[in-house]
Design a protein around this motif. Structure first.
Motif, PDB file in Angstrom:
ATOM      1  N   ARG A  89      48.168  35.999  43.193  1.00 54.25           N
ATOM      2  CA  ARG A  89      48.439  35.832  44.612  1.00 54.25           C
ATOM      3  C   ARG A  89      48.716  34.353  44.849  1.00 54.25           C
ATOM      4  NH1 ARG A  89      43.888  39.423  47.855  1.00 54.25           N
ATOM      5  NH2 ARG A  89      44.269  41.401  46.788  1.00 54.25           N
ATOM      6  N   HIS A 144      53.725  44.828  53.405  1.00 54.39           N
ATOM      7  CA  HIS A 144      52.454  44.664  54.117  1.00 54.39           C
ATOM      8  C   HIS A 144      51.569  45.888  53.889  1.00 54.39           C
ATOM      9  CE1 HIS A 144      55.161  46.701  56.961  1.00 54.39           C
ATOM     10  NE2 HIS A 144      55.900  45.616  56.911  1.00 54.39           N
ATOM     11  N   ARG A 190      45.552  47.111  51.344  1.00 55.22           N
ATOM     12  CA  ARG A 190      44.944  45.814  51.022  1.00 55.22           C
ATOM     13  C   ARG A 190      44.137  45.256  52.194  1.00 55.22           C
ATOM     14  NH1 ARG A 190      49.429  42.250  47.855  1.00 55.22           N
ATOM     15  NH2 ARG A 190      47.675  40.786  47.841  1.00 55.22           N
ATOM     16  N   PHE A 232      45.362  41.590  55.653  1.00 55.39           N
ATOM     17  CA  PHE A 232      46.577  41.452  54.851  1.00 55.39           C
ATOM     18  C   PHE A 232      47.762  42.129  55.530  1.00 55.39           C
ATOM     19  CE2 PHE A 232      49.682  42.979  51.799  1.00 55.39           C
ATOM     20  CZ  PHE A 232      49.981  41.820  51.099  1.00 55.39           C
ATOM     21  N   SER A 233      47.579  43.359  56.015  1.00 52.94           N
ATOM     22  CA  SER A 233      48.702  44.080  56.610  1.00 52.94           C
ATOM     23  C   SER A 233      49.114  43.509  57.957  1.00 52.94           C
ATOM     24  CB  SER A 233      48.359  45.572  56.768  1.00 52.94           C
ATOM     25  OG  SER A 233      47.238  45.753  57.614  1.00 52.94           O
ATOM     26  N   GLY A 285      48.117  38.474  56.755  1.00 50.24           N
ATOM     27  CA  GLY A 285      47.862  37.892  55.444  1.00 50.24           C
ATOM     28  C   GLY A 285      49.026  38.002  54.485  1.00 50.24           C
ATOM     29  N   TRP A 286      49.860  39.023  54.662  1.00 55.00           N
ATOM     30  CA  TRP A 286      51.012  39.194  53.762  1.00 55.00           C
ATOM     31  C   TRP A 286      52.009  38.059  53.890  1.00 55.00           C
ATOM     32  CZ3 TRP A 286      56.036  40.557  55.716  1.00 55.00           C
ATOM     33  CH2 TRP A 286      56.073  40.777  57.097  1.00 55.00           C
ATOM     34  N   SER A 318      49.399  47.022  60.902  1.00 50.67           N
ATOM     35  CA  SER A 318      47.957  47.066  60.623  1.00 50.67           C
ATOM     36  C   SER A 318      47.275  48.209  61.373  1.00 50.67           C
ATOM     37  CB  SER A 318      47.319  45.723  60.983  1.00 50.67           C
ATOM     38  OG  SER A 318      47.615  45.355  62.333  1.00 50.67           O
TER      39      SER A 318
END
Length: 329
Positions: free
Chosen positions: A42, A144, A148, A152-153, A156-157, A239
């Protein structure tokens, strides 16, 4: 829905022949392994972390300016929010990503301008990533991936470089329809200029020039706060609408029906329906109900600027709900 690019170096625009040639080179072992990194790594994009942090801090500060601003400035900021939202929902999403209806040149130009105001990547890149999202939803190839986690979705992506699978699968998609559209090519070529003008300069100057709002208030309310809110509402489709809500059409997929997201994202929260019937221009079984984007597309059809709206039939919807739905309505 995509946001500002997580890749520090944007791929320059190529015409259709060059794009196809580039994909062949990648499939034969080309590509940039340093850029992609290891398959399990990452790589944090610190530029995006810093810029997004500053943007959200600016938005929090903007809240304190609301009582000091003129009513017309607040109404203008909301108008810009609706305009930029249509550039994503009616433009990059339903028109260019899913080809769920056809738009004539004046409407495509309008939607491209509105899309630049949204500043969520140019139409070509947004549509490419969204097609990958649908075809490989909730896998490593999903930009996304909601598996995760919410953070993240949601945002964070954008803080890490794309997973190699996202890039690999994206290059294998047929994107010739996007490359063939002169509006898409023009917007991609001049994207940075159009973003500066539409997302920041014009929203700031109109209140200052038209009704003598302070330049400070204009900038923070009509540009910074409006932009931050529009980004987060779009990200909620990635998300919240993949985690919270019922699944009346397909209980075997992650996307949900989320009424709150629907209200904020002007009709994009009927997400279980949309992933079940992605070709439907309304992105909902309920037509005009709670769906301003559908209202807009229908109005454009009435004006003769849009045609060929695709729709899932009632028998098709009923049969799918009975076969794979969770029993909710």
């Amino acid at each position: 829905m995509p946001g500002p690019a997580a890749d520090a170096r944007q791929v320059p625009f190529r015409n259709a022949k060059e794009e196809i040639r580039a994909r062949i080179e990648v499939s034969e072992g080309g590509g940039d392994p340093q850029r992609l990194g290891g398959r399990g790594q990452r790589q944090i994009v610190w530029r995006n972390v810093v810029l997004m942090s500053l943007l959200h801090l600016g938005a929090v500060y903007s809240l304190a300016l609301i009582p000091k601003a003129k009513l017309l400035t607040l109404l203008w900021a909301y108008f810009c929010f609706l305009l930029s939202a249509l550039g994503v929902t009616a433009g990059a999403h339903r028109l260019w990503s899913h080809r769920s209806y056809k738009a004539k040149l004046p409407l495509r130009i309008f939607l491209a301008v509105a899309n630049s105001m949204a500043f969520q990547n140019d139409i070509f890149e947004w549509s490419r990533d969204h097609r990958v999202h649908h075809k490989y939803s909730e896998t490593d190839a999903d930009p996304h991936n909601a598996r995760r986690g919410f953070f993240f979705s949601h945002i964070g992506w954008l803080f890490v470089r794309k997973h190699p699978d996202v890039i690999e699968k994206g290059r294998k998609l047929d994107l010739t329809d996007l490359l063939a559209d002169p509006v898409v090519r023009f917007q991609r070529k001049y994207y940075k200029i159009t973003v500066v003008l539409m997302c920041f300069v014009i929203p700031t100057l109109v209140p200052w020039c038209a009704w003598e709002e302070s330049l400070w208030n204009s900038y923070f309310l009509a540009s910074i706060l409006r932009y931050t809110i529009s980004l987060n509402i779009s990200w909620l489709v990635n998300s919240a609408a993949h985690m919270y809500g019922n699944r009346p059409y397909d209980k075997h997929i992650s996307p949900r029906q989320n009424p709150l997201v629907t209200l904020g994202a002007i009709g994009e929260g009927f997400h279980n329906y949309h992933h079940t019937f992605p070709f439907d221009y309304s992105a909902s079984e309920f037509g005009l109900n709670f769906n301003p984007t559908t209202w807009f597309i229908d109005l454009m059809c009435w004006l003769g600027l849009a045609t060929d709206r695709k729709r899932a039939t009632k028998p098709m919807i009923k049969a799918r709900k009975a076969r794979t739905g969770d029993g909710s309505t």
